[in-house]
Structure formats: C-alpha cells, structure tokens
Scaffold this motif. Structure first.
Motif, PDB file in Angstrom:
ATOM      1  N   MET A 118      -4.420   8.639 -12.468  1.00  0.00           N
ATOM      2  CA  MET A 118      -5.725   8.069 -11.903  1.00  0.00           C
ATOM      3  C   MET A 118      -5.414   6.642 -12.134  1.00  0.00           C
ATOM      4  N   MET A 119      -4.831   6.104 -13.181  1.00  0.00           N
ATOM      5  CA  MET A 119      -4.808   4.490 -13.428  1.00  0.00           C
ATOM      6  C   MET A 119      -3.944   3.988 -12.120  1.00  0.00           C
ATOM      7  N   THR A 120      -2.732   4.760 -11.839  1.00  0.00           N
ATOM      8  CA  THR A 120      -2.023   4.098 -10.898  1.00  0.00           C
ATOM      9  C   THR A 120      -2.842   3.950  -9.551  1.00  0.00           C
ATOM     10  N   GLU A 121      -3.822   4.989  -9.445  1.00  0.00           N
ATOM     11  CA  GLU A 121      -4.640   4.908  -8.122  1.00  0.00           C
ATOM     12  C   GLU A 121      -5.425   3.590  -8.251  1.00  0.00           C
ATOM     13  N   GLU A 122      -6.090   3.476  -9.262  1.00  0.00           N
ATOM     14  CA  GLU A 122      -7.125   2.497  -9.820  1.00  0.00           C
ATOM     15  C   GLU A 122      -6.403   1.297  -9.525  1.00  0.00           C
ATOM     16  N   ILE A 123      -5.343   0.881  -9.975  1.00  0.00           N
ATOM     17  CA  ILE A 123      -4.537  -0.594  -9.542  1.00  0.00           C
ATOM     18  C   ILE A 123      -3.961  -0.517  -8.287  1.00  0.00           C
ATOM     19  N   GLU A 124      -4.030   0.624  -7.581  1.00  0.00           N
ATOM     20  CA  GLU A 124      -3.272   0.697  -6.228  1.00  0.00           C
ATOM     21  C   GLU A 124      -1.992   0.317  -6.380  1.00  0.00           C
ATOM     22  N   LEU A 125      -1.147   1.055  -7.169  1.00  0.00           N
ATOM     23  CA  LEU A 125       0.202   0.635  -7.193  1.00  0.00           C
ATOM     24  C   LEU A 125       1.260   0.966  -6.334  1.00  0.00           C
ATOM     25  N   ASN A 126       0.807   2.141  -5.819  1.00  0.00           N
ATOM     26  CA  ASN A 126       1.759   2.903  -4.595  1.00  0.00           C
ATOM     27  C   ASN A 126       2.046   1.636  -3.384  1.00  0.00           C
ATOM     28  N   GLU A 143      -1.284  15.773  -5.381  1.00  0.00           N
ATOM     29  CA  GLU A 143      -1.194  14.633  -5.026  1.00  0.00           C
ATOM     30  C   GLU A 143       0.082  14.479  -4.147  1.00  0.00           C
ATOM     31  N   PHE A 144       0.763  15.329  -4.088  1.00  0.00           N
ATOM     32  CA  PHE A 144       1.943  15.585  -2.870  1.00  0.00           C
ATOM     33  C   PHE A 144       1.124  15.750  -1.716  1.00  0.00           C
ATOM     34  N   ILE A 145       0.228  16.742  -1.758  1.00  0.00           N
ATOM     35  CA  ILE A 145      -0.308  17.010  -0.341  1.00  0.00           C
ATOM     36  C   ILE A 145      -1.341  16.105   0.048  1.00  0.00           C
ATOM     37  N   CYS A 149      -1.006  13.395   3.765  1.00  0.00           N
ATOM     38  CA  CYS A 149      -1.949  13.427   4.559  1.00  0.00           C
ATOM     39  C   CYS A 149      -2.451  11.990   4.756  1.00  0.00           C
ATOM     40  N   GLY A 150      -1.952  11.194   3.931  1.00  0.00           N
ATOM     41  CA  GLY A 150      -2.465   9.730   3.989  1.00  0.00           C
ATOM     42  C   GLY A 150      -3.864   9.499   3.254  1.00  0.00           C
ATOM     43  N   GLU A 151      -4.045  10.403   2.522  1.00  0.00           N
ATOM     44  CA  GLU A 151      -5.523  10.576   1.764  1.00  0.00           C
ATOM     45  C   GLU A 151      -5.355  10.220   0.493  1.00  0.00           C
ATOM     46  N   LYS A 152      -6.736   9.640  -0.275  1.00  0.00           N
ATOM     47  CA  LYS A 152      -6.908   9.446  -1.417  1.00  0.00           C
ATOM     48  C   LYS A 152      -7.367  10.882  -2.386  1.00  0.00           C
ATOM     49  N   PRO A 153      -6.944  10.892  -3.576  1.00  0.00           N
ATOM     50  CA  PRO A 153      -7.265  12.109  -4.463  1.00  0.00           C
ATOM     51  C   PRO A 153      -8.827  12.352  -4.014  1.00  0.00           C
TER      52      PRO A 153
END
Length: 496
Positions: A118-126, A143-145, A149-153
């Motif tokens: 969730m932390m890498t989601e928070e800092i928008e790392l991808n 997360e793979f799914i 789909c181009g979605e957030k968790p």
C-alpha cells in the motif's frame, strides 16, 4: 481553482462514484458477499481466541512503539546498515520515488516485480518507474488483476474484492488469447504461468514491509502467496518501501500482531507465509539479493505524531474496519479516491494528504462505531471522524447546507419551546411527500437521504409531548397534591 472550488469538485467526484456504485447491483452484491464472509470469519476468531486479551496486547505494542518511535527508528536503521543494507529516510512521496527510481536507473532495470504494498500505492511509485522505461509487474494476484484493468486497489487487504469470478475469467482469457477454465484453480494456474518468467527475469524486486524489527533490522512480510518470497530472493536487488511507523521493538512484540492480523485481515488462523529478511545475501547463502535498500517514508506521518490523531499511527492494516463499515458496503473502495479506503481511509487520507484534499471523507460515515469496536489496534476511529468533521467546518471546507442545518439544529435544541414547535411542524410540512407513513422522495436537504433510503414520517405527537401527558404518579410525574406545590410547578416549567 480556489480551495473551496477544489473541494466542491472533489465532493462532486465523490458523489459521482457513489452514484455509480449504487446503480450497480452486481458490484453491491459482490461487496456484500465479501463483507459477510469476513464478518463470519471474525466471529469464529472470537470464539477460538481470548480476543480482548490479544487485541489489548496489540494495542499496547503499537502504543509503546509509536511513543518511542525515534528510538526504534534509530535502532532499526543502525541494525539494517550493520547487516549490509542501505537505508534512506524520505520526507515525502517525491523523495521516496526519486530514490527508488535512481536505484533502478543505476542498475538499468528493465523488469521490476512487486509484492503487495500500500505504501508504493501511496507514493505513486509505479508510474514513476514506468516513465523511466521499466516494466513494473504486480505479482499479488489481486494486485495483478486490478493492474491489468488499469484500476486502483479496492480494499486494503483484498485489492480485487469487487471483481466477480466471471469478470476475472473474461480478463484472463483476453490476456491468454485463449479460452481458460472458469474455475479459481484454473485461473490461478494461468496467473502462475504468466508470472513465473517475470520472477526469473526480474532485475529488481520491490515490496512493502508489514513490520520492521528494530532489535535486529529485520523486515517481516505477511503474505498468502509465494510471490512475496520470489520477489525478495530471486532479483539481484530488493527494495523495501515502508512507513516510518511500521516498526516493533523485537520479535516478542510481533507475537500478538501475528496472532491477530491473519484473523482480522483474512479470516485465517495463520497466513501461508511469514517471511523475515535480515540484510542482503551473505557468503554461503543459497539465495537472496545482492543489494537491500529500505526506504522509510514519512509523507505526513511525523505531523500526526503527538497530535490529537496520534493513535491512527497504531494501525496494522488489517482492513477489519472496512469489513464492518455500512458505508463501505454501499459505496465501495474506489469512491474514497485515495490509497486507503473505508473508515481508516476516511481518517488517514485527510491527515496525510491534507484535509482540503479529502474534506468529504470524514462525512462518509454513519458514526455507528463498528469500526472503533472491531479495530485490531483500538484506534478510536469514530471519534476521529467527528474531530475531522469539526476541523473541516472550522476550515470552511464543509457543505454550506450542512453547516446551516447544524447551526439551526443547535439553536433549536437550546430552546425547548422552539424544539417543540419544530416537532409539530415537521409532520405537517413533510406529509405531502409521504406514502404509507414513509418519506421516499423529499425536497431540499433531505433529498440526499431519501434518494437511496426511506425515512419515516415524523409522528403527529412527539414522545416528549406524550411523556408530559402521562397520568399522575406514572413515570415520576408528581401526584395531584405534589403538583399543587408552587415549587414543584416552577421546577416542571424549568424542565420544559
């Protein structure tokens, strides 16, 4: 755009997400099934364990650690570096992204595998890694799914809990270019085949960190899939991105957390994997990374530390509050438009990003208190939601209609005769919109409520008026003799 205008636009976006979810019966049913499953599993845990005692132990560990966070951070960093690892303290998301991107660029990374974080989601790392030309692959199945789909968790623990089996089947068939079995085993087998080569060819593995053990400099990962270990042992470089509060003093302190977390987070007695990683590969080790980097991210946490919201830092990210929340049940995770959804998101996101960015979230609650009751770390989430509402109103970020309504209600409750008049007026004013004693469509401020819920028509006589007319001697009403006493009459008038 002014702050008020920006808040209005975000509120509109929130309302649009809510409307979309409410209009999707399949999505609402999927959320309901997921919540019901977790609530049933939680009920089992409470019969098998001395739940109050374990919860109290978790709360004590988290309180103690956060209270002495500076000490444990220093100890953790010293021990990580003593084992050959590298530690970087990032003040904000930008610094954290820059450090990780620089490591990836230095190693000319083309393929990066990630375990759930969730932390890498928070800092928008991808997006930052993809901008430098790297392929970034989420390897947790959920997360793979959502990545495909181009979605957030959608949920802290279950990123793809909003997807049905049929939707996942259609997605995987499209990815495979062939018809796949429509059962979970066959679909999981496809995901394993697709991800296997990614693990073997990855230049860098990135994970979060459930907890860091200060006494040894160890990072502990709690997972249910083999992807966590494959992401940390096969690539030449392992990068851990974790919040500064995600520490425990020692392994003994982990016991209550590792007892409660599987039950609260997944309805299980124990997770499939608890992985403890201390430093990079040493001479003679059969596997492990050549380099270990740990990025400790502040990103607003130090501002919460010591504030009236301090205890939100105790969260162990079990997601239990989402599983009991009646609002999450109706609006889903994406409506929160933040990394963290549900009650914890409604509190944490405004504190991390700024209240002006999420002024609507503290109001996305029924204040039933279920989140506070179920919280594994005893965080007073419902109380914090009330505090944030007050902060939002004080900052001019609340709805003008809401503020006016609360001001009017406050005035009425301070003047008994005015309150009585309002109670009498409500029935007759709303009766034109009633059908069978129920308000299903109303104008003005009540419309937001009755658009999705029924509201009983106020009674012709309030309980307070009925109570005042009770017979003498009933329910504490003075007898006729006592009622003739002038002092009794004066006291009764004051009460009214």
């Amino acid at each position: 755009m002014t702050p008020r205008g920006g808040a209005k636009a975000r509120r509109q976006a929130f309302d649009d997400h809510v409307e979309a979810t409410l209009a999707d019966p399949q999505l609402r049913e999927t959320i309901r099934l997921g919540q019901d499953y977790m609530q049933d599993r939680g009920a089992v845990a409470r019969t098998e364990l001395d739940w109050p005692a374990w919860i109290a132990a978790v709360g004590e560990v988290r309180r103690h650690t956060v209270r002495h966070l500076d000490t444990y951070l220093e100890q953790f960093m010293t021990n990580v570096e003593g084992h050959g690892g590298h530690v970087f303290c990032a003040a904000d998301a930008a610094e954290a992204r820059e450090y990780v991107v620089n490591v990836a660029r230095r190693h000319q990374a083309k393929l990066i595998v990630k375990s759930k974080s969730m932390m890498t989601e928070e800092i928008e790392l991808n997006p930052a890694l993809e901008t430098m030309g790297a392929e970034v692959v989420e390897t947790d199945l959920g997360e793979f799914i959502v990545q495909q789909c181009g979605e957030k968790p959608f949920h802290i623990v279950g990123p793809a809990m909003h997807k049905t089996l049929g939707q996942i089947h259609d997605l995987f068939c499209e990815l495979a270019g062939e018809l796949l079995p429509d059962d979970p085993v066959g679909l999981t087998r496809f995901a394993r085949r697709r991800l296997r080569q990614k693990f073997l060819n990855a230049d860098i593995g990135i994970t979060g960190g459930n907890f860091g053990v200060a006494a040894s400099g160890t990072v502990v990962l709690v997972t249910n899939e083999g992807n966590g270990r494959l992401s940390t042992t096969l690539p030449r470089v392992h990068i851990v991105v974790m919040g500064i509060e995600r520490l425990v003093p020692d392994f003994e302190s982990l016991e209550p957390i590792l007892t409660v977390l599987p039950w609260a987070g997944g309805g299980e007695r124990i997770t499939a994997y608890v992985t403890a990683l201390t430093g990079p590969r040493r001479e003679g080790d059969g596997d492990g990374p050549e380099e270990l980097h740990i990025v400790l991210v502040d990103n607003g946490r130090s501002a919460i530390l010591g504030s009236k919201y301090n205890d939100v830092l105790h969260c162990i990210r079990c997601g239990a509050c989402l599983d009991v929340c009646p609002v999450f049940r109706q609006i889903g995770g994406h409506a929160y438009a933040s990394t963290y959804s549900g009650p914890i998101g409604a509190v944490l996101s405004p504190l991390l990003d700024g209240l002006e960015q999420h002024a609507e979230l503290p109001f996305a609650s029924s204040l039933c208190g279920a989140c506070s009751e179920v919280c594994s770390a005893r965080i007073p989430l419902a109380d914090y939601l009330l505090e944030l509402r007050a902060d939002a109103i004080a900052a001019g970020l609340g709805s003008p209609g809401w503020a006016a309504g609360m001001t009017g209600y406050t005035t009425a409750t301070r003047h008994v005769r005015l309150f009585d008049l309002g109670e009498r007026f409500a029935h007759f004013a709303l009766r034109p919109w009633a059908r069978g004693g129920v308000l299903r469509r109303t104008p003005s401020l009540l419309a937001a409520w009755t658009r999705t819920r029924d509201l009983p028509l106020p009674a012709t006589e309030s309980f307070r008026r009925l109570w005042r007319r009770r017979p003498p001697g009933v329910g504490g009403r003075p007898s006729n003799a006592a009622a003739s006493d002038p002092s009794v009459r004066r006291a009764a008038r004051r009460r009214r």
